[in-house]
Design an enzyme around this catalytic site. Structure first.
Site, PDB file in Angstrom:
ATOM      1  N   GLY A  68       8.365  20.331  44.596  1.00 45.22           N
ATOM      2  CA  GLY A  68       9.733  20.862  44.690  1.00 45.22           C
ATOM      3  C   GLY A  68      10.746  19.763  44.922  1.00 45.22           C
ATOM      4  CB  VAL A  69      10.281  16.191  44.327  1.00 42.12           C
ATOM      5  CG1 VAL A  69      10.344  15.834  42.851  1.00 42.12           C
ATOM      6  CG2 VAL A  69      10.528  15.016  45.204  1.00 42.12           C
TER       7      VAL A  69
ATOM      8  CB  SER B 175      10.326  31.357  54.872  1.00 38.85           C
ATOM      9  OG  SER B 175      11.561  31.981  55.114  1.00 38.85           O
TER      10      SER B 175
ATOM     11  CE1 TYR C 201      10.893  32.542  49.571  1.00 37.32           C
ATOM     12  CE2 TYR C 201      11.624  33.682  51.535  1.00 37.32           C
ATOM     13  CZ  TYR C 201      11.372  32.505  50.858  1.00 37.32           C
ATOM     14  OH  TYR C 201      11.586  31.287  51.476  1.00 37.32           O
TER      15      TYR C 201
ATOM     16  CB  SER D 278      16.373  21.392  44.047  1.00 40.51           C
ATOM     17  OG  SER D 278      17.394  22.163  44.636  1.00 40.51           O
ATOM     18  N   GLY D 279      17.067  20.457  46.964  1.00 39.18           N
ATOM     19  CA  GLY D 279      17.018  20.964  48.336  1.00 39.18           C
ATOM     20  C   GLY D 279      16.096  20.231  49.296  1.00 39.18           C
TER      21      GLY D 279
ATOM     22  CE  LYS E 265       8.272  30.717  51.198  1.00 40.11           C
ATOM     23  NZ  LYS E 265       7.916  29.349  50.804  1.00 40.11           N
TER      24      LYS E 265
END
Ligand SMILES: NC(=O)c1ccc[n+]([C@@H]2O[C@H](COP(=O)([O-])OP(=O)(O)OC[C@H]3O[C@@H](n4cnc5c(N)ncnc54)[C@H](O)[C@@H]3O)[C@@H](O)[C@H]2O)c1
Length: 262
Positions: free
Chosen positions: A12-13, A117, A157, A15-16, A161
């Protein structure tokens, strides 16, 4: 806390949180390898384009990775906006397939950090479902999993998690990781100002996101989360295993006080 001499893989590099984790890891002395579906604007270290939503995508990226890495930061994730099946496939089954498939490329004593999360806060109430899904072998058909476990499309979602938090504990005790002294931990952010937060507002509603932000005074930013991830990668965390590090300004504490009437 330094990371000199360590090779750290970050998913996930582009963004964010993943982007900030890669930047900070490099500043702390690590060699960084980044993975994402999307090519980052600024590449830190080495970049490999990859889609972790299927076993084939995971196998393809593993084949391109070197041996002897010191940490895997599982940051890539989606909001649930595209439905539960793809969300379960990326946020859990792909993450797990990548992690398990990489074990032999991780050094003895390596660290795995799963970005979960606060949305997985309900895992205790749903622990049996989460554990049953976490224990499904291989890379299951996520549509079938939705049917078998009655997962509504809009709940992908938080459920992904919850499963990830339960699997973090299970993996930390699993011979696959333990036999090589590989620690498996989680970091759970609250709301963080990244592109995904706009989607959370659509999926969860403004009221829920605003209430979470109000409880702790502000939304987090990627720079609030990256140091917690990298701490768990570092030797300073060598005795921490199977833990979920709430990195949320106190949101989990606030929700727990209310839920348990403390
Ligand atoms: N931002 C928040 O409020 C928040 C809160 C709690 C947890 N998280 C978690 O933090 C993690 C990072 O989120 P973020 O806020 O940085 O979001 P983001 O949208 O900025 O970044 C997510 C990254 O994952 C990548 N990605 C998505 N699907 C992929 C796939 N199939 N294969 C490879 N890469 C893929 C995207 O391209 C993107 O670069 C996620 O797991 C998210 O669930 C975020």
């Amino acid at each position: 806390m330094m990371l000199f001499g360590k090779t750290i893989l970050v998913t996930g590099v582009a963004s964010g949180i993943g982007r900030r984790t890669a930047e900070l890891a490099a500043q702390m002395g690590a060699e960084v390898i980044g993975i994402d579906l999307v090519k980052p604007e600024h590449i830190v270290g080495r970049f490999i384009e990859a889609d972790i939503s299927s076993q084939a995508g995971v196998d393809k990226v593993i084949a391109q990775l070197p041996d002897e890495m010191d940490a895997l930061c599982n940051v890539a994730g989606v909001s649930g906006q595209s439905g539960a099946a793809i969300t379960l496939a990326i946020n859990f089954f792909g993450l797990r397939a990548l992690t398990e498939g990489l074990v032999t490329k991780l050094r003895t004593g390596a660290s795995v950090v799963n970005v979960a999360s606060i949305a997985g806060f309900g895992w205790k109430e749903n622990s049996q479902r989460a554990s049953a899904i976490a224990k499904l072998g291989g890379f299951p058909d996520a549509n079938q999993v939705m049917k078998d476990f009655d997962i509504p499309n809009e709940a992908g979602y938080p459920i992904s998690k919850e499963i990830l938090l339960v699997w973090t504990m299970l993996a930390s005790q699993q011979a696959l990781f333990r036999s090589r002294h590989i620690r498996v931990n989680a970091v759970s952010p609250g709301p963080v100002e990244t592109p995904i937060l706009t989607q959370f507002r659509q999926v969860l509603g403004d009221e829920r996101v605003d209430s979470d932000v109000d409880r702790v005074g502000r939304a987090g930013n990627a720079g609030d989360i990256a140091p917690a991830i990298l701490f768990l990668c570092s030797d300073a965390a060598r005795w921490i295993n199977g833990h979920n590090l709430a990195t949320d300004g106190g949101l989990e504490a606030s929700l727990t006080i209310e839920q348990c009437n403390l």
